[in-house]
Scaffold this motif. Structure first.
Motif, PDB file in Angstrom:
ATOM      1  N   GLU A  12       0.865  -1.189   0.000  1.00 34.68           N
ATOM      2  CA  GLU A  12       0.000   0.000   0.000  1.00 34.68           C
ATOM      3  C   GLU A  12       0.892   1.227   0.000  1.00 34.68           C
ATOM      4  OE1 GLU A  12      -0.714   0.510   4.773  1.00 34.68           O
ATOM      5  OE2 GLU A  12      -2.011  -0.872   3.704  1.00 34.68           O
ATOM      6  N   ALA A  13       0.337   2.356  -0.402  1.00 37.21           N
ATOM      7  CA  ALA A  13       1.091   3.609  -0.343  1.00 37.21           C
ATOM      8  C   ALA A  13       1.442   3.895   1.109  1.00 37.21           C
ATOM      9  CB  ALA A  13       0.268   4.744  -0.938  1.00 37.21           C
ATOM     10  N   ARG A  28       8.488   8.270   0.646  1.00 34.81           N
ATOM     11  CA  ARG A  28       7.104   7.884   0.361  1.00 34.81           C
ATOM     12  C   ARG A  28       7.121   6.895  -0.795  1.00 34.81           C
ATOM     13  NH1 ARG A  28       2.264   9.073  -2.556  1.00 34.81           N
ATOM     14  NH2 ARG A  28       3.287  10.385  -4.071  1.00 34.81           N
ATOM     15  N   GLY A  30       4.620   4.901  -3.492  1.00 28.93           N
ATOM     16  CA  GLY A  30       3.283   4.962  -4.070  1.00 28.93           C
ATOM     17  C   GLY A  30       3.186   4.045  -5.273  1.00 28.93           C
ATOM     18  N   TRP A  31       1.956   3.808  -5.695  1.00 29.80           N
ATOM     19  CA  TRP A  31       1.677   2.929  -6.829  1.00 29.80           C
ATOM     20  C   TRP A  31       0.988   3.735  -7.914  1.00 29.80           C
ATOM     21  CZ3 TRP A  31       2.804  -1.708  -8.713  1.00 29.80           C
ATOM     22  CH2 TRP A  31       1.985  -2.273  -9.683  1.00 29.80           C
ATOM     23  N   TRP A  39       5.445   0.693  -8.869  1.00 30.79           N
ATOM     24  CA  TRP A  39       5.846   1.378  -7.642  1.00 30.79           C
ATOM     25  C   TRP A  39       6.810   2.511  -7.945  1.00 30.79           C
ATOM     26  CZ3 TRP A  39       3.327   0.923  -3.329  1.00 30.79           C
ATOM     27  CH2 TRP A  39       2.591  -0.231  -3.085  1.00 30.79           C
TER      28      TRP A  39
END
Length: 104
Positions: A12-13, A28, A30-31, A39
């Protein structure tokens, strides 16, 4: 002798504070849910000043290679199931898909 550390990730982010070398950064993950997505990583200084944004987590290379001027002492590498050429999927990040920091 190089030291390898694994980022403690979940699929998950997420945002975390990590020490890379002897310096703390805010990182951080993120996707990007697109055809060519995957990613990515954002790296900021501890005070929040952005250093890198939207850097793809590409397997088979040092993700930081072209950013030596930032002075981050090491490499970020991505792999899945121990294969340096396979990028993590959305669902396996943190289990079979790993993001590693390798410091000299």
């Amino acid at each position: 002798m190089a030291t390898t550390s694994e980022f403690p990730l979940r699929p998950e982010a997420q945002t975390m504070t990590v020490e890379l070398g002897a310096v703390e950064y805010v990182v951080r993950f993120g996707w990007a849910d697109t055809t060519d997505g995957g990613w990515f990583i954002d790296i900021s200084a501890y005070d929040g000043a952005p250093l890198l944004r939207g850097l793809p987590l590409t397997a088979g290379e040092n993700v930081l290679q072209q950013f030596d001027y930032l002075g981050i002492p090491g490499e970020i590498r991505v792999q899945t199931d121990g294969n340096d050429l396979v990028e993590p999927s959305y669902s396996n990040l943190g289990s079979n898909g790993k993001v590693l920091f390798i410091s000299p």
